[in-house]
Design a protein around this motif. Structure first.
Motif, PDB file in Angstrom:
ATOM      1  N   UNK A 190       0.873  -1.057  -0.070  1.00 20.78           N
ATOM      2  CA  UNK A 190      -0.083   0.086   0.081  1.00 20.78           C
ATOM      3  C   UNK A 190       0.902   1.298   0.042  1.00 20.78           C
ATOM      4  N   UNK A 191       0.589   2.374   0.129  1.00 18.14           N
ATOM      5  CA  UNK A 191       1.072   3.714  -0.031  1.00 18.14           C
ATOM      6  C   UNK A 191       2.070   3.875   1.313  1.00 18.14           C
ATOM      7  N   UNK A 192       1.830   3.408   2.532  1.00 22.17           N
ATOM      8  CA  UNK A 192       3.005   3.391   3.408  1.00 22.17           C
ATOM      9  C   UNK A 192       4.108   2.370   3.181  1.00 22.17           C
ATOM     10  N   UNK A 193       3.531   1.216   2.675  1.00 27.53           N
ATOM     11  CA  UNK A 193       4.729   0.308   2.512  1.00 27.53           C
ATOM     12  C   UNK A 193       5.572   0.521   1.314  1.00 27.53           C
ATOM     13  N   UNK A 194       4.917   1.286   0.290  1.00 32.94           N
ATOM     14  CA  UNK A 194       5.937   1.916  -0.686  1.00 32.94           C
ATOM     15  C   UNK A 194       6.799   2.792  -0.041  1.00 32.94           C
ATOM     16  N   UNK A 195       6.355   3.743   0.502  1.00 28.54           N
ATOM     17  CA  UNK A 195       7.114   4.646   1.344  1.00 28.54           C
ATOM     18  C   UNK A 195       8.586   3.754   2.073  1.00 28.54           C
ATOM     19  N   UNK A 196       8.022   2.893   2.925  1.00 32.43           N
ATOM     20  CA  UNK A 196       8.833   1.960   3.658  1.00 32.43           C
ATOM     21  C   UNK A 196      10.040   1.744   2.656  1.00 32.43           C
ATOM     22  N   UNK A 197       9.517   1.068   1.487  1.00 34.90           N
ATOM     23  CA  UNK A 197      10.539   0.389   0.395  1.00 34.90           C
ATOM     24  C   UNK A 197      11.517   1.565  -0.109  1.00 34.90           C
ATOM     25  N   UNK A 198      10.689   2.712  -0.292  1.00 33.15           N
ATOM     26  CA  UNK A 198      11.676   3.925  -1.012  1.00 33.15           C
ATOM     27  C   UNK A 198      12.787   4.297   0.062  1.00 33.15           C
ATOM     28  N   UNK A 199      12.344   4.423   1.364  1.00 33.15           N
ATOM     29  CA  UNK A 199      13.498   4.599   2.406  1.00 33.15           C
ATOM     30  C   UNK A 199      14.435   3.756   2.308  1.00 33.15           C
ATOM     31  N   UNK A 200      13.938   2.304   2.336  1.00 38.48           N
ATOM     32  CA  UNK A 200      15.021   1.528   2.420  1.00 38.48           C
ATOM     33  C   UNK A 200      15.896   1.643   1.279  1.00 38.48           C
ATOM     34  N   UNK A 201      15.505   1.685  -0.015  1.00 39.67           N
ATOM     35  CA  UNK A 201      16.439   2.144  -1.238  1.00 39.67           C
ATOM     36  C   UNK A 201      17.240   3.304  -0.873  1.00 39.67           C
ATOM     37  N   UNK A 202      16.798   4.270  -0.434  1.00 45.12           N
ATOM     38  CA  UNK A 202      17.525   5.491  -0.263  1.00 45.12           C
ATOM     39  C   UNK A 202      18.696   5.391   0.626  1.00 45.12           C
TER      40      UNK A 202
ATOM     41  N   UNK B  89      13.814  10.498  -6.131  1.00 43.11           N
ATOM     42  CA  UNK B  89      12.435  11.211  -6.500  1.00 43.11           C
ATOM     43  C   UNK B  89      11.130  10.519  -6.350  1.00 43.11           C
ATOM     44  N   UNK B  90      10.481  11.062  -5.170  1.00 44.72           N
ATOM     45  CA  UNK B  90       9.212  10.204  -4.970  1.00 44.72           C
ATOM     46  C   UNK B  90       8.216  10.046  -6.026  1.00 44.72           C
ATOM     47  N   UNK B  91       8.055  11.176  -6.680  1.00 44.64           N
ATOM     48  CA  UNK B  91       7.084  11.462  -7.855  1.00 44.64           C
ATOM     49  C   UNK B  91       7.267  10.139  -8.852  1.00 44.64           C
TER      50      UNK B  91
ATOM     51  N   UNK C 216       0.038  10.797  -4.205  1.00 47.23           N
ATOM     52  CA  UNK C 216       0.975  10.017  -4.485  1.00 47.23           C
ATOM     53  C   UNK C 216       2.206  10.341  -3.789  1.00 47.23           C
ATOM     54  N   UNK C 217       2.598  11.151  -3.014  1.00 44.69           N
ATOM     55  CA  UNK C 217       3.615  11.696  -2.449  1.00 44.69           C
ATOM     56  C   UNK C 217       3.476  11.697  -1.057  1.00 44.69           C
ATOM     57  N   UNK C 218       3.434  10.133  -0.327  1.00 43.45           N
ATOM     58  CA  UNK C 218       3.370   9.969   0.949  1.00 43.45           C
ATOM     59  C   UNK C 218       4.397  10.541   1.856  1.00 43.45           C
TER      60      UNK C 218
END
Length: 901
Positions: free
Chosen positions: A618-630, A638-640, A801-803
């Motif tokens: 979901x949106x927050x899990x995506x954010x967790x993945x983004x943080x992990x990758x960063x 870029x989050x967008x 889309x930019x959680x």
């Protein structure tokens, strides 16, 4: 692409030929020639007569990607066919032997088709995209003597020992041609073609079509008078189907008109051919006619100042008026498809009424036809001058139709008879016996005929939904309605065992690439619920299954419903994991794949696994993945751009490309050196704003914390206005105001109407109004002046889309002791029922230590529901005691209790 026609065939073309019609062929003589061609009795004789009648006039045109043309006349086409025929004879073909034809669309396809017939064989057209299992079935079923395939590997699994497998036509086209004296002399009742049905309900049957069947259908099309001697068809649909084979090959060849092929089926190439190749007719499935309509409509919508919407309304209002007040505009629209363009022809499925009426309002006729492979195939076509909206026209000359056992509405099974009807199915006497009744062919379609003899088709009998109440309607009708949703890619409506309707839906990935909300399931369900309000209750779907990829379809776009039902019965709503393999991944790609596994907990991840539908992000899990990758890359992503990634492959390739932009030294320098953080630690970090310095100037501009005298005065004035409207217009009642804390808190109300935010503002005590902030979607505040006004009144514009950005802004406000109103459902309810609550408020509450105040709003759904009109209704707002929730369901249950009173 000269190789399509054979290396020795270049001299057969007339490059650059541009004459509209051979000077010696007048309309009157064309009628005479056509009659003599069709009286010959067999396809081979008809081809020879057409060559004699139409001489050097070009018949086939190849529109190259560089904008040039290569033209061929019927003599050149006959020469190609005779070369194929001679080659087949050399390979041992004897009269009556089936030959499988599996090639891409091209002039060579038709030459191979007639080469088989001229040599005495039976043509068996097969989809070039067939899978090996189906290909083997076709070869075994018809006992093919030869296979002509551009992809012979598809047919290489256990072919019959006496079957010759040939790659393409290059060898055949370089052979010396068969002499006309050695052409096989067939009888009109001999089988010329075996066409396998689409297999939408089970194993395909082989339809036997005779020379007489096919020539009778060509004669019926000719008798409609729709064709002009200058007509030029554009061949887009695959020729292995009876419908495009008839209208794009047999009709032009034998009636003296022309066909154009394109080297690629990209939309740009098709549009270029329409404009430059003198195309007058384009035969398409309803699905692709809809694509053209929506592209044209989009051009109007892009006009500034709402001009396009106004023009569309005017075009619709004046459609059919004579004289036509908007005639010049309609002609200009049609010229956009080419100076010679006349109309679209569609068939194979029901065309959406919105598309038919929309195209008519634009001045672009769409002729809707009806037929089946078993009827060679065309039964009827709805002419623009004599037809009625929703009809498929009267049966063509020489074809009879009737309705068997009509019900109270006049609907029954459509029966057909005429010389175009097949003699039966190949080696299947039981299916043949079931297909006929007293000399009439049973189509299996439900339809009715009006007093003028016009035929209206409701759909396949097996696709008619019959409810326990006895109501009947076609599944396609419901699907067409729901397909209006921008988030829906495709949809199949089925009945479950109880008789209730369920929809199997694929997402429109193009829509989710540009929308500001990547939440696939939420968007689709909300769109379907909105559209449900415009349907009677018995036609509404009650269950939605969202699947990635595509629904199983035939090449003409028909959904294979039995395969969809089988997929659901087996619990397969996603591709089988492990069915694909990852290519060699670089180090960054391997780390990205490991990150996906860590966040999802999935051991097996396929490249095509959809992040949300297959892996549950979901949106927050995506954010967790983004943080992990960063953290792993040591750089901000870029989050967008990241939110537009749909599959595991997308993420891995994006990270690999992103990592390659920096030197490995820079990556090592910035990479974290401590031990990997736990998932909980990473989730915690996503809710922090890195103190106030984490906000860029652009983000900070969206939030006004410095409330001056002007802001306070404006807030008081607005509060007075909204409060008066709320009390006088809606009888606003407020309960539990004392539960709103003096410090920071998150107010979480239900969301039923556009009125909700105003009612929360009106219900909040005056001392809290200047510290109450709302989150609002940025698309509603695009203009700069609107954004500034929104900021002044504490509306924070965010992109769904930019959680990460939304969480930082929310945390920024709460850290300064403010109140933040968040609607946890994410969107208004369509049914009035409380929806699932999102996790965002819970994470903010936990990480910042601020309480949540559940709130219930009643009456706004009745006052202004989704899709409804504004009306007066009593509204009540109730605030509950503050709480520190552990999960979003706690907040939802608290709000639910308030709603129940």
């Amino acid at each position: 692409m000269w190789w399509i026609f054979g290396r020795e065939q270049v001299s057969l073309f007339m490059p650059g030929a541009s004459e509209a019609w051979h000077e010696s062929v007048e309309f009157g003589s064309a009628v005479k020639h056509s009659s003599s061609v069709l009286d010959t009795g067999t396809l081979g004789q008809a081809l020879l007569a057409a060559v004699e009648s139409y001489g050097g006039a070009w018949f086939l045109r190849l529109a190259r990607t560089d904008g040039t043309f290569a033209d061929m006349d019927r003599r050149g086409f006959l020469d190609m066919s005779l070369r194929v025929a001679a080659w087949l004879r050399e390979k041992g073909l004897t009269p009556g032997d089936p030959v499988v034809l599996s090639l891409e669309n091209s002039p060579a396809w038709g030459a191979a088709y007639f080469g088989i017939i001229l040599s005495g064989g039976v043509a068996v057209p097969v989809d070039v995209q067939s899978v090996p299992a189906d290909a083997a079935y076709y070869v075994q079923k018809c006992r093919a003597r030869l296979v002509l395939a551009s992809h012979p590997e598809t047919f290489s699994d256990d072919p019959p020992t006496d079957c010759v497998l040939a790659r393409g036509l290059e060898e055949a086209l370089s052979h010396e041609p068969l002499s006309e004296a050695d052409i096989h002399i067939a009888e009109p009742h001999d089988v010329a073609v075996l066409i396998f049905t689409s297999g939408t309900t089970g194993r395909p049957k082989a339809v036997m079509l005779t020379h007489e069947n096919l020539l009778a259908n060509v004669a019926s099309v000719f008798a409609t008078g729709l064709l002009y001697p200058t007509d030029n068809f554009l061949a887009v649909l695959p020729l292995h189907h009876a419908y495009p084979c008839m209208v794009n090959l047999l009709v032009p060849l034998l009636l003296g008109v022309r066909t154009t092929y394109v080297e690629t089926l990209m939309p740009e190439a098709i549009l270029a051919a329409l404009k430059k190749a003198q195309v007058s007719m384009l035969v398409l499935t309803p699905q692709y006619v809809g694509v053209f309509f929506r592209r044209i409509r989009k051009r109007f919508e892009d006009l500034p100042f709402g001009l396009g919407q106004g023009l569309q309304k005017l075009l619709s209002a004046t459609a059919g008026l004579r004289p036509d007040p908007l005639g010049p505009l309609r002609r200009a629209v049609r010229r956009g498809l080419g100076p010679d363009f006349r109309f679209f022809i569609t068939g194979g499925a029901k065309c959406e009424p919105e598309v038919m009426s929309g195209m008519a309002s634009l001045g672009i006729p769409v002729l809707e036809g009806y037929g089946l492979s078993e009827t060679s195939p065309v039964i009827s076509i709805n002419r623009p001058d004599t037809g009625k909206h929703g009809s498929v026209g009267v049966p063509l000359p020489g074809i009879e139709a009737s309705i068997d056992a009509p019900d109270a509405e006049g609907y029954g099974e459509i029966l057909v008879r005429g010389k175009n009807v097949m003699p039966g199915y190949f080696e299947d006497p039981e299916a043949t016996a079931n297909a006929f009744r007293d000399g009439w062919f049973r189509t299996g379609d439900q339809g009715r005929m009006d007093p003028d003899g016009l035929l209206f088709v409701r759909g396949r009998e097996r696709d008619i939904i019959v409810l326990p109440s006895g109501k009947k309607f076609p599944a396609e009708e419901v699907e067409a309605h729901y397909r209006q949703a921008p988030s829906v890619g495709d949809i199949c409506v089925l009945q479950d065992q109880s008789g209730a309707l369920r929809a199997v839906v694929t997402p429109n990935l193009e829509f989710f690439k540009v929308t500001d909300s990547p939440d696939v399931r939420h968007n689709i369900r909300w769109d379907l619920e909105v559209l449900s309000r415009n349907l009677p209750a018995y036609k509404r779907v009650s269950n939605v299954v969202i699947v990635p990829g595509e629904l199983p379809k035939t090449r003409l776009g028909k959904t294979k419903r039995h395969l969809v039902e089988k997929m659901l019965a087996e619990g397969r709503t996603a591709p089988e994991p492990g069915g694909e393999t990852w290519r060699q991944l670089d180090e960054a790609g391997q780390r990205a794949l490991a990150a996906i596994r860590e966040v999802t907990g999935a051991e097996v991840i396929s490249p095509s696994s959809h992040l949300e539908l297959d892996l549950g992000l979901d949106s927050l899990k995506r954010l967790e993945l983004l943080t992990l990758l960063e953290d792993d890359l040591g750089r901000s992503v870029p989050e967008e751009a990241f939110q537009q990634l749909a599959t595991a492959r997308d993420v891995v390739e994006y990270v690999s490309d992103f990592a390659s932009e920096s030197s490995s030294e820079t990556v090592r320098k910035n990479a974290p050196t401590d031990h990997p953080k736990t998932r909980d630690q990473r989730a915690s970090e996503t809710s922090q704003d890195a103190h106030d310095a984490g906000l860029t100037p652009d983000l900070a501009a969206r939030v006004r914390l410095d409330i001056g005298l002007l802001d306070r005065s404006a807030t008081m004035m607005l509060a007075g206005l909204i409060g008066s409207v709320a009390r006088l217009g809606f009888g606003l009642r407020v309960r539990g105001q004392e539960n709103i804390p003096e410090g920071a808190a998150i107010i979480c109300p239900n969301h039923a109407s556009y009125l909700d935010g105003f009612m929360i503002f009106a219900a909040t005590p005056m001392r809290h109004k200047t510290r109450l902030f709302f989150l609002g979607l940025a698309r509603f505040f695009e203009a700069r002046i609107i954004r500034r006004l929104a900021a002044r009144f504490r509306l924070i514009a965010v992109d769904a889309g930019k959680i990460s950005e939304t969480m930082r802004l929310s945390a920024f406000v709460l850290r300064h002791g403010k109140l933040l109103c968040v609607f946890p459902e994410g969107a208004r309810t369509v049914t009035g029922e409380l929806q699932e609550f999102k996790k965002g408020p819970v994470i903010l509450s936990k990480e910042l230590g601020v309480p949540v105040v559940p709130a219930a709003i009643t009456g706004t759904f009745e006052a202004w529901p989704v899709g409804g009109r504004l009306k007066r209704h009593t509204v009540t707002v109730t605030f509950a005691k503050p709480m520190m929730p552990e999960d979003p369901e706690e907040i939802r249950m608290a709000v639910s209790r308030l709603l129940r009173g």
